[in-house]
Design a protein around this motif. Structure first.
Motif, short mmCIF file in Angstrom:
data_model
loop_
_atom_site.label_atom_id
_atom_site.label_comp_id
_atom_site.label_asym_id
_atom_site.label_seq_id
_atom_site.Cartn_x
_atom_site.Cartn_y
_atom_site.Cartn_z
N UNK A 118 -0.53 -8.99 -25.04
CA UNK A 118 -0.02 -9.49 -23.76
C UNK A 118 1.42 -9.07 -23.48
N UNK A 119 2.24 -8.96 -24.52
CA UNK A 119 3.63 -8.49 -24.39
C UNK A 119 4.42 -9.30 -23.36
N UNK A 120 4.45 -10.59 -23.55
CA UNK A 120 5.15 -11.49 -22.64
C UNK A 120 6.64 -11.57 -22.97
N UNK A 121 7.48 -11.93 -21.98
CA UNK A 121 8.90 -12.12 -22.25
C UNK A 121 9.11 -13.29 -23.20
N UNK A 122 10.22 -13.25 -23.93
CA UNK A 122 10.48 -14.19 -25.02
C UNK A 122 11.81 -14.91 -24.79
N UNK A 123 11.81 -16.21 -25.04
CA UNK A 123 13.04 -17.01 -25.01
C UNK A 123 13.31 -17.55 -26.41
N UNK A 124 14.50 -17.28 -26.95
CA UNK A 124 14.93 -17.86 -28.21
C UNK A 124 16.08 -18.81 -27.90
N UNK A 125 15.87 -20.11 -28.18
CA UNK A 125 16.84 -21.14 -27.77
C UNK A 125 17.53 -21.74 -28.99
N UNK A 126 18.87 -21.72 -28.95
CA UNK A 126 19.70 -22.31 -30.00
C UNK A 126 20.20 -23.69 -29.54
N UNK A 127 19.99 -24.71 -30.37
CA UNK A 127 20.38 -26.06 -29.99
C UNK A 127 21.90 -26.25 -30.04
N UNK A 128 22.36 -27.26 -29.31
CA UNK A 128 23.76 -27.65 -29.33
C UNK A 128 24.00 -28.78 -30.32
N UNK A 129 25.26 -29.18 -30.41
CA UNK A 129 25.62 -30.26 -31.33
C UNK A 129 26.89 -29.99 -32.10
N UNK A 130 27.77 -29.14 -31.53
CA UNK A 130 29.07 -28.91 -32.14
C UNK A 130 29.03 -28.24 -33.49
N UNK A 131 27.91 -27.60 -33.84
CA UNK A 131 27.71 -26.99 -35.15
C UNK A 131 27.72 -28.00 -36.28
N UNK A 132 27.52 -29.28 -35.95
CA UNK A 132 27.43 -30.32 -36.98
C UNK A 132 26.15 -31.13 -36.85
N UNK A 133 25.40 -30.95 -35.76
CA UNK A 133 24.18 -31.72 -35.53
C UNK A 133 23.25 -30.93 -34.63
N UNK A 134 21.99 -31.40 -34.56
CA UNK A 134 21.00 -30.77 -33.70
C UNK A 134 19.80 -30.29 -34.49
N UNK A 135 18.71 -29.98 -33.74
CA UNK A 135 17.47 -29.57 -34.40
C UNK A 135 16.53 -28.93 -33.38
N UNK A 136 15.76 -27.95 -33.83
CA UNK A 136 14.80 -27.29 -32.96
C UNK A 136 13.62 -28.15 -32.58
N UNK A 137 13.50 -29.34 -33.18
CA UNK A 137 12.39 -30.24 -32.84
C UNK A 137 12.72 -31.17 -31.69
N UNK A 138 13.95 -31.19 -31.21
CA UNK A 138 14.33 -32.14 -30.15
C UNK A 138 13.45 -31.92 -28.91
N UNK A 139 12.93 -33.00 -28.33
CA UNK A 139 12.03 -32.85 -27.18
C UNK A 139 12.63 -32.09 -26.00
N UNK A 140 13.94 -32.22 -25.80
CA UNK A 140 14.54 -31.55 -24.64
C UNK A 140 14.46 -30.03 -24.74
#
Length: 521
Positions: A118-140
């Motif tokens: 299919x070769x679809x466009x890709x989004x890679x998202x890095x979470x925020x949190x001041x480099x001290x908190x955050x996670x890729x599982x966050x619902x937002x």
């Protein structure tokens, strides 16, 4: 704006058209390291907790991310991997991962693809949190709604705080590049390498990768643009509030190393071998006492061969289309005047305390002629000095480097009141991080606020701009207000995202130019 209803209808039809995904109820994909088995959610194939680097534990603590060990058989990818070691710093973070661990280098993929071709466009998202908190599982940050728009979506876990940014002379000495720190940023680069090698198997196009993020995630995007480690691994970039050019900027390696030495003294041990043996939870507690924000990004000689300001100044950053902006209330006026009543007198005293000999010039540019004006002017100044200026600096330097596709926004939609039974929201503008659920189409996953039809309207507009940009490098498309790039004049084109989304000419260049002069970078 009359075309917006048609746009919403189109989105619904398009969703139904692409919501098929891989045909298996338990989709399987062969990656470079082995077969993974995910889950199917109404046509969207979801793969959670896939390793993109070896666990950074034991002797691999404070080392560059290492290659994943391949596996035989089928690896289940139906649960989020452990989030990075962190304390509870921010009250708005909700995690769906069920554990916290130093072994945290995992990513998640949501794909609507019917086949790898299919070769679809890709989004890679890095979470925020001041480099001290955050996670890729966050619902937002959940990627399912983006996937329903035809985007293969990826969220990435990376090391934080003491584990991700600890610099020390001993670590520099043992490294091949004579530098230390920035392990969390190197993790992100390793994840981009994984995406480059594997995303085609999930129906994505490795030549159409967009990196995006908010706050520390946005700073990460600007950092990846400047780093040779990520060269050629992405085609576009989105930054939501913040850059390494003025917010959490890189410090000289010697400064980071000195802070590392100071921290080591608080642990009771000094040898790196002994520091690496400290249990992760104990090390986290010691760092929290020391101050988790005291482990900065460094000019380490590898991720950053030189100061990012110099990289952008010389036009050596990735020359990719950039869409970036910030929010109308990134910081409240109280951040400047404290608990004092917002009057001209209290405002002047606060500015004088914050800016010293530069206070007169600051008061001329951020001018409040009456008590009634102080709250807004102080909000503007507090937001600019926190994160607005650094985002402006990034956009400005990237534009000057010759990129023809630079789009700037101001997100201005205040979040609605809290749901019944909770006090009303009092925000007068869009606060820091308020745009994330709108941009990712995830309002239904946040039950804190009483979302109204206007909120969904704004979400459709903002997400569609993002989807268009991720797909083509241009946010414009059917039913949306025309969004030209920033242009070459001092008063740049600025898209204000709100219930009445519109293009304006930004008239605040004097504010940012003043802060730029004071930065002396």
């Amino acid at each position: 704006m009359k075309l917006i209803p048609a746009l919403i209808a189109c989105v619904i039809v398009c969703n139904a058209a692409i919501a098929q995904g891989f045909s298996d109820s338990e989709p399987r994909v062969k990656t470079a390291n082995g077969i993974v088995e995910g889950v199917n959610s109404s046509g969207i194939s979801i793969f959670k907790g896939m390793p993109y680097a070896a666990p950074p534990v034991g002797p691999l603590r404070w080392r560059e991310p290492q290659a994943v060990k391949s596996w035989t058989g089928i690896r289940k990818a139906d649960r989020f991997g452990s989030r990075a070691m962190q304390t509870q710093v921010f009250g708005d973070m909700v995690f769906r991962s069920d554990s916290i661990s130093e072994d945290c280098l995992y990513l998640n993929v949501w794909t609507p693809a019917k086949s790898p071709s299919d070769r679809l466009p890709v989004l890679v998202y890095f979470y925020g949190g001041g480099f001290v908190a955050g996670d890729g599982s966050e619902p937002r940050y959940d990627g399912e709604n983006m996937a329903r728009k035809g985007i293969v979506s990826v969220t990435v876990n990376y090391r934080l705080g003491i584990f991700g940014f600890y610099a020390h002379p001993g670590l520099s000495k043992e490294s091949t590049h004579q530098g230390s720190g920035n392990y969390g940023l190197m993790d992100q680069a390793a994840a981009l390498q994984w995406v480059n090698k594997n995303i085609a198997a999930f129906g994505g196009d490795p030549s159409k990768v967009t990196i995006a993020g908010e706050s520390a995630g946005s700073i990460s995007v600007s950092a990846q643009m400047a780093s040779p480690l990520s060269k050629g691994l992405f085609a576009r970039a989105i930054g939501e509030s913040g850059s390494v050019l003025g917010t959490l900027s890189a410090v000289p390696l010697s400064v980071g190393e000195q802070r590392g030495v100071e921290f080591a003294k608080t642990t009771g041990v000094s040898a790196l071998e002994d520091l690496r043996k400290i249990p992760a939870d104990k090390l986290l507690a010691l760092a929290a006492t020391f101050n988790p924000f005291r482990f900065p990004i460094t000019v380490d000689g590898r991720f950053f061969p030189k100061d990012p300001f110099e990289i952008f100044r010389q036009g050596e950053q990735a020359k990719v289309p950039l869409l970036a902006g910030w929010n109308s209330q990134e910081m409240s006026y109280q951040a400047l005047v404290g608990n004092e009543k917002p009057t001209v007198e209290s405002y002047k005293k606060a500015v004088q305390k914050a800016y010293g000999e530069n206070a007169t010039e600051v008061l001329q540019v951020y001018q409040a002629a009456s008590d009634q004006q102080v709250e807004q002017v102080a909000t503007d100044l507090a937001g600019d000095r926190f994160i607005g200026f650094s985002t402006w600096k990034w956009i400005s330097m990237h534009r000057k480097a010759g990129s023809k596709q630079v789009y700037r926004y101001l997100y201005a939609r205040p979040r609605p009141a809290l749901r019944k039974g909770k006090p009303d929201a009092t925000d007068k503008g869009a606060v820091h991080s308020a745009e994330i659920e709108y941009a990712m189409g995830n309002l239904p996953l946040n039950n804190v606020f009483d979302w109204q039809p206007e909120d969904y309207k704004v979400s459709v507009i903002l997400q569609t701009y993002f989807v268009n940009f991720i797909s083509t490098g241009d946010p414009n498309g059917f039913g949306l207000p025309l969004w030209p790039d920033v242009g070459t004049s001092e008063n740049v084109n600025l898209m204000v995202i709100d219930s009445d989304t519109k293009l304006i000419q930004d008239k605040n260049a004097a504010r940012y130019n003043l802060l730029d002069r004071m930065l002396k970078k």
